[in-house]
Motif scaffolding. Structure first.
Motif, PDB file in Angstrom:
ATOM      1  N   VAL A  51     -12.214 -13.028 -24.680  1.00  0.00           N
ATOM      2  CA  VAL A  51     -13.382 -13.768 -25.172  1.00  0.00           C
ATOM      3  C   VAL A  51     -13.045 -15.247 -25.334  1.00  0.00           C
ATOM      4  CG1 VAL A  51     -14.935 -14.076 -27.145  1.00  0.00           C
ATOM      5  CG2 VAL A  51     -14.416 -11.774 -26.308  1.00  0.00           C
ATOM      6  N   THR A  52     -11.876 -15.507 -25.933  1.00  0.00           N
ATOM      7  CA  THR A  52     -11.471 -16.906 -26.123  1.00  0.00           C
ATOM      8  C   THR A  52     -11.308 -17.612 -24.790  1.00  0.00           C
ATOM      9  OG1 THR A  52     -10.336 -16.312 -28.174  1.00  0.00           O
ATOM     10  CG2 THR A  52      -9.726 -18.411 -27.140  1.00  0.00           C
ATOM     11  N   ALA A  53     -10.684 -16.941 -23.811  1.00  0.00           N
ATOM     12  CA  ALA A  53     -10.472 -17.555 -22.491  1.00  0.00           C
ATOM     13  C   ALA A  53     -11.798 -17.838 -21.787  1.00  0.00           C
ATOM     14  CB  ALA A  53      -9.592 -16.643 -21.630  1.00  0.00           C
ATOM     15  N   ILE A  54     -12.782 -16.904 -21.947  1.00  0.00           N
ATOM     16  CA  ILE A  54     -14.095 -17.110 -21.301  1.00  0.00           C
ATOM     17  C   ILE A  54     -14.812 -18.307 -21.913  1.00  0.00           C
ATOM     18  CG2 ILE A  54     -16.410 -16.137 -21.053  1.00  0.00           C
ATOM     19  CD1 ILE A  54     -15.060 -13.391 -20.751  1.00  0.00           C
ATOM     20  N   ALA A  74     -22.366 -17.302 -26.702  1.00  0.00           N
ATOM     21  CA  ALA A  74     -21.540 -16.819 -27.821  1.00  0.00           C
ATOM     22  C   ALA A  74     -21.260 -15.335 -27.621  1.00  0.00           C
ATOM     23  CB  ALA A  74     -22.243 -17.051 -29.153  1.00  0.00           C
ATOM     24  N   ILE A  75     -20.015 -14.893 -27.962  1.00  0.00           N
ATOM     25  CA  ILE A  75     -19.611 -13.487 -27.789  1.00  0.00           C
ATOM     26  C   ILE A  75     -18.954 -13.024 -29.088  1.00  0.00           C
ATOM     27  CG2 ILE A  75     -18.237 -11.858 -26.453  1.00  0.00           C
ATOM     28  CD1 ILE A  75     -18.260 -13.878 -24.154  1.00  0.00           C
ATOM     29  N   ASP A  76     -19.403 -11.865 -29.590  1.00  0.00           N
ATOM     30  CA  ASP A  76     -18.737 -11.267 -30.736  1.00  0.00           C
ATOM     31  C   ASP A  76     -18.949  -9.758 -30.690  1.00  0.00           C
ATOM     32  OD1 ASP A  76     -21.422 -11.261 -31.262  1.00  0.00           O
ATOM     33  OD2 ASP A  76     -21.202 -11.621 -33.415  1.00  0.00           O
ATOM     34  N   ALA A  77     -18.315  -9.050 -31.640  1.00  0.00           N
ATOM     35  CA  ALA A  77     -18.417  -7.588 -31.717  1.00  0.00           C
ATOM     36  C   ALA A  77     -19.139  -7.225 -33.004  1.00  0.00           C
ATOM     37  CB  ALA A  77     -17.033  -6.949 -31.681  1.00  0.00           C
ATOM     38  N   PRO A  78     -20.327  -6.653 -32.934  1.00  0.00           N
ATOM     39  CA  PRO A  78     -21.061  -6.312 -34.160  1.00  0.00           C
ATOM     40  C   PRO A  78     -20.405  -5.140 -34.895  1.00  0.00           C
ATOM     41  CG  PRO A  78     -22.224  -5.518 -32.238  1.00  0.00           C
ATOM     42  CD  PRO A  78     -21.064  -6.313 -31.730  1.00  0.00           C
ATOM     43  N   ALA A  79     -20.071  -5.349 -36.146  1.00  0.00           N
ATOM     44  CA  ALA A  79     -19.470  -4.310 -37.003  1.00  0.00           C
ATOM     45  C   ALA A  79     -18.204  -3.727 -36.394  1.00  0.00           C
ATOM     46  CB  ALA A  79     -20.481  -3.202 -37.287  1.00  0.00           C
ATOM     47  N   ARG A  96     -21.623  -8.116 -28.434  1.00  0.00           N
ATOM     48  CA  ARG A  96     -22.913  -8.805 -28.622  1.00  0.00           C
ATOM     49  C   ARG A  96     -22.813 -10.180 -27.941  1.00  0.00           C
ATOM     50  NH1 ARG A  96     -24.901  -8.919 -34.514  1.00  0.00           N
ATOM     51  NH2 ARG A  96     -23.062 -10.242 -34.766  1.00  0.00           N
ATOM     52  N   ILE A  97     -23.621 -10.342 -26.921  1.00  0.00           N
ATOM     53  CA  ILE A  97     -23.656 -11.593 -26.145  1.00  0.00           C
ATOM     54  C   ILE A  97     -24.924 -12.348 -26.543  1.00  0.00           C
ATOM     55  CG2 ILE A  97     -23.468 -12.631 -23.868  1.00  0.00           C
ATOM     56  CD1 ILE A  97     -21.190 -10.712 -24.569  1.00  0.00           C
ATOM     57  N   THR A  98     -24.768 -13.598 -26.952  1.00  0.00           N
ATOM     58  CA  THR A  98     -25.923 -14.406 -27.389  1.00  0.00           C
ATOM     59  C   THR A  98     -26.067 -15.629 -26.488  1.00  0.00           C
ATOM     60  OG1 THR A  98     -25.601 -13.721 -29.687  1.00  0.00           O
ATOM     61  CG2 THR A  98     -26.960 -15.681 -29.295  1.00  0.00           C
ATOM     62  N   LEU A  99     -27.282 -15.801 -25.924  1.00  0.00           N
ATOM     63  CA  LEU A  99     -27.636 -17.006 -25.157  1.00  0.00           C
ATOM     64  C   LEU A  99     -28.490 -17.883 -26.064  1.00  0.00           C
ATOM     65  CD1 LEU A  99     -28.646 -15.344 -21.775  1.00  0.00           C
ATOM     66  CD2 LEU A  99     -26.410 -16.258 -22.413  1.00  0.00           C
ATOM     67  N   LEU A 100     -28.047 -19.103 -26.314  1.00  0.00           N
ATOM     68  CA  LEU A 100     -28.736 -19.986 -27.253  1.00  0.00           C
ATOM     69  C   LEU A 100     -29.316 -21.194 -26.519  1.00  0.00           C
ATOM     70  CD1 LEU A 100     -27.712 -20.896 -30.802  1.00  0.00           C
ATOM     71  CD2 LEU A 100     -28.201 -22.752 -29.227  1.00  0.00           C
ATOM     72  N   PHE A 101     -30.607 -21.455 -26.750  1.00  0.00           N
ATOM     73  CA  PHE A 101     -31.293 -22.600 -26.135  1.00  0.00           C
ATOM     74  C   PHE A 101     -31.950 -23.407 -27.242  1.00  0.00           C
ATOM     75  CE2 PHE A 101     -31.299 -19.150 -23.094  1.00  0.00           C
ATOM     76  CZ  PHE A 101     -30.834 -19.755 -21.941  1.00  0.00           C
ATOM     77  N   LYS A 102     -31.670 -24.691 -27.280  1.00  0.00           N
ATOM     78  CA  LYS A 102     -32.291 -25.568 -28.264  1.00  0.00           C
ATOM     79  C   LYS A 102     -33.696 -25.927 -27.813  1.00  0.00           C
ATOM     80  CE  LYS A 102     -27.934 -27.561 -29.876  1.00  0.00           C
ATOM     81  NZ  LYS A 102     -27.135 -28.810 -30.049  1.00  0.00           N
ATOM     82  N   THR A 103     -34.651 -25.800 -28.714  1.00  0.00           N
ATOM     83  CA  THR A 103     -36.050 -26.062 -28.324  1.00  0.00           C
ATOM     84  C   THR A 103     -36.276 -27.523 -27.990  1.00  0.00           C
ATOM     85  OG1 THR A 103     -36.588 -26.312 -30.656  1.00  0.00           O
ATOM     86  CG2 THR A 103     -36.963 -24.152 -29.666  1.00  0.00           C
ATOM     87  N   THR A 104     -35.534 -28.451 -28.602  1.00  0.00           N
ATOM     88  CA  THR A 104     -35.699 -29.883 -28.268  1.00  0.00           C
ATOM     89  C   THR A 104     -35.245 -30.168 -26.855  1.00  0.00           C
ATOM     90  OG1 THR A 104     -33.517 -30.314 -29.235  1.00  0.00           O
ATOM     91  CG2 THR A 104     -35.449 -30.639 -30.635  1.00  0.00           C
TER      92      THR A 104
END
Length: 748
Positions: A693-696, A727-732, A737-745
């Protein structure tokens, strides 16, 4: 004293013409009480009534007999002799706003204040109509008794007697009809356009009246009472409407020239050289077929047929003959905007109002001096002397300005000498010769030139004179110099070619070295592409294997299963192939993104719809792993982005989640707040190692050693194109859990 045809007697400043009449000697006075002395010779141009007087000590005098008469009041008051409307009385006297003028009387005393200046009418019953103190009045021809008065509220602008004997008249804001003793208001100020003050009215037919105003021309139907604007003269101030002897219609305006009305169109007539015909007050037509046109700057005579030819489309110039106050009248400014604009007296004379009295003349006896003498072109020499220009001459480029003096003997008004020149080597236009006759040419380059001068003698008839000359070249423009220069240039070019050849050889060697280096880089790049192709083929195996299994099942059981079940299998097969096609399209999008000039195509996307397409694609693969793919995106969340790139990213992440999950579920969700839109893909499979995950996320992984990392390299590259973050993490502590984040501005 004699000329070739006449005998003269000169006595105490008087010049008399002697001739025999019925066997008896008779005399005519050509000039009386002149101050000319020492007369040595005389020439009399009888046709043009010009007397040329040569003296021994005082030079040449040219005497012209005035054919225009001025009829005015004996008064120093300017306004007294600024006349407009007029009527000829039975005894030959002229009634004006300032009183009665008698051309047979040396003294004419004014009586102003009785008549308004602009309009008079002598009706068929002999009465004279006029306005005074805002009222319409009529008086008997002897000017003894005023018969009636009708209040108008303004002074009279125009008046006429219709064919049915009705009296039609106007002031600035209204049109009226007097029938017997009954007055009818045909138009009032409210019926007219703003600024459309009435200036002239004219009966065009028994039921049609034309109205000239300060804001265009109108037609009024006397039966229906309708007013219609005549198109074409909307911006014109119409001052004169004339119906010629041949029933053609002519319009004079104040500032916009004059027009002929033909076939529903107003055809503008050409201007004179000085643009004096911009204002035409009146049309006076004589029995020889000429129009006489008074203006603010003199009087013009023009043949009506010439104007008719121009209106018919003949482009040739119209010949306007010009008279100014040197012909006998005291002011060049004629008056207009009155009724009548001019009259013909009983003895055939024209009478026109001017700023200084009435100008009267017999149009059939006015001499016209034709400009019919030859054209002369002289050339100025370096010492400012004239030299007769031959048919052809040569001139050096350094000899200074080339000056021609163009002239033609003419003793009439110089305005009527219409001379133009053209030099086709410079342009093809005709230019008016200056009043001093000088034409100065500077900056001429080597070559052949032709000067053509033409003089208009009458309509469409010109006389011409032509002069040709050669401007010699400089020494460096000669053939031998150019030949020598060509040899030198060829030698220099050969030397430059040799230098450039050696330079290109060296550059070729350097290029070979760069090609070798680039070949090595390309080889490494090809290895990367091969790896990518392997990954793509690997990703395609699951949906292809499912399609193969489904196709085999359909093939083996299509005769056994029921119709609905078979339809369901074919529907799944169709969806599977369609989704596979969409998958390959996404790969094509990634491939295009690697090219230069790629442009992100942004549009508003409903996230639930494109997630639904991804879920549909991976349902067959999920069935193989006994997984469930859930679309939990709310229907109201939208995102402005590139739909193809976004779908490719979601598809790849969903595929990874499905690959590494068995007997679980893959959830696709979306959340929106004031600042961001987040797309969350959660699986219950094997969690990714923290090192991976860190390398990606830091893009420090080595793609050749890790299929996961290589797929995420594509995702990160495309995600940066649409301004997203990962963003990548492991839930519990389980799954991913892969998160794609887009800023509305950034995406608005």
């Amino acid at each position: 004293m004699r000329d070739t045809s006449h005998t003269f007697l000169v006595y105490k400043g008087n010049i008399l013409l002697l001739h025999l009449r019925n066997g008896q000697l008779d005399v005519d006075t050509l000039a009386a009480n002149t101050s000319i002395r020492d007369i040595s010779c005389l020439i009399y141009d009888e046709g043009n009534r010009i007397l040329y007087v040569g003296t021994a000590t005082s030079g040449l005098f040219i005497l012209k007999k005035h054919q225009f008469g001025r009829l005015a009041f004996n008064s120093d008051n300017y306004a007294i002799n600024s006349l407009y409307g007029q009527v000829e009385l039975p005894d030959g006297r002229i009634l004006t706003s300032s009183g009665v003028l008698d051309r047979h009387s040396p003294i004419n005393k004014p009586s102003p204040g009785i008549y308004d200046p602009h309009s008079f009418l002598q009706s068929s019953d002999g009465y004279i109509w006029y306005s005074s103190y805002d009222s319409l009045r009529r008086i008997d021809p002897g000017l003894h008794r005023t018969v009636s008065a009708i209040h108008m509220g303004d002074w009279l602008t125009s008046i006429l007697e219709a064919g049915n004997k009705d009296i039609l008249y106007s002031n600035r804001g209204g049109l009226f009809r007097l029938r017997g003793k009954d007055v009818t208001i045909l138009l009032d100020r409210s019926a007219l356009l703003r600024g459309a003050e009435i200036q002239v009215i004219r009966e065009m037919s028994p039921n049609e009246l034309w109205i000239g105003t300060a804001a265009g021309l109108f037609s009024y139907d006397l039966i229906r009472g309708t007013l219609v604007r005549q198109p074409g003269l909307e911006q014109a101030s119409v001052r004169a409407i004339y119906k010629a002897l041949d029933s053609s219609i002519w319009i004079g305006t104040y500032g916009q020239g004059f027009y002929k009305y033909e076939k529903g169109r107003f055809l503008k007539m050409p201007m004179d050289a000085m643009n004096n015909l911009a204002t035409v007050h009146c049309f006076m037509e004589d029995s020889l077929g000429y129009f006489w046109l008074p203006t603010n700057k003199g009087l013009f005579r023009v043949m009506k047929k010439e104007l008719d030819r121009y209106a018919a489309g003949n482009p040739e110039n119209v010949f306007y003959y010009y008279f100014d106050k040197s012909s006998g009248f005291s002011s060049n400014e004629f008056n207009g905007g009155c009724t009548p604009c001019g009259i013909v007296t009983r003895d055939g004379h024209f009478s026109l109002p001017s700023l200084d009295g009435l100008v009267q003349f017999d149009p059939l006896s006015i001499p016209v001096v034709a400009p019919d003498h030859p054209i002369f072109i002289d050339r100025m020499t370096m010492d400012e002397k004239k030299a007769a220009s031959s048919e052809h001459f040569e001139q050096d480029q350094d000899s200074g300005s080339l000056v021609f003096v163009i002239s033609s003997p003419y003793y009439g008004n110089p305005v009527n000498l219409h001379m133009e020149y053209c030099i086709k080597e410079l342009d093809n236009k005709w230019h008016r010769v200056n009043s001093d006759g000088k034409l100065a040419l500077t900056g001429l380059h080597k070559g052949q030139y032709t000067l053509v001068v033409r003089k208009q003698e009458a309509y469409a008839r010109y006389s011409y004179r032509t002069v040709q000359w050669t401007v010699l070249p400089y020494w460096y423009e000669t053939f031998w110099f150019r030949l020598l220069a060509s040899g030198v240039i060829i030698s220099i070019l050969s030397f430059i070619f040799w230098l450039r050849y050696n330079r290109q050889v060296k550059r070729a060697e350097q290029l070979e070295q760069k090609v070798a280096e680039r070949t090595q880089d390309l080889s490494e790049s090809n290895q990367v592409k091969e790896k990518m192709i392997a990954i793509i083929l690997h990703d395609l195996r699951s949906p292809l294997r499912f399609l193969h299994m489904l196709a085999t099942h359909i093939y083996e059981n299509y005769q056994k299963v029921s119709g609905p079940e078979l339809g369901d299998m074919l529907f799944k097969f169709r969806n599977g192939t369609l989704d596979l096609y969409e998958f390959t399209q996404d790969f094509l999008v990634w491939s295009n993104a690697q090219k230069e000039g790629f442009v992100v195509q942004r549009e508003r996307i409903v996230l639930r719809e494109i997630v639904g397409e991804v879920v549909s694609l991976y349902e067959p693969g999920a069935d193989l792993h006994n997984n469930i793919v859930l679309n939990l995106v709310p229907v109201d969340i939208t995102l402005v982005s590139d739909i193809h790139i976004l779908k490719l990213i979601i598809r790849n992440l969903t595929d990874n989640a499905n690959k590494y999950t068995e007997n679980g579920e893959v959830r696709i969700e979306a959340v929106r707040d004031d600042a961001t839109v987040r797309i969350i893909i959660t699986d219950t499979g094997v969690s990714m190692r923290k090192e991976l995950v860190t390398a990606i996320l830091t893009q420090t992984y080595v793609a050749e050693n890790d299929n996961h990392g290589f797929g995420y390299k594509i995702i990160l590259e495309l995600l940066s194109r649409i301004q997203g973050e990962l963003a990548i993490d492991a839930p519990a502590g389980a799954g991913n859990r892969i998160t794609l984040l887009f800023k509305t501005t950034a995406i608005a």
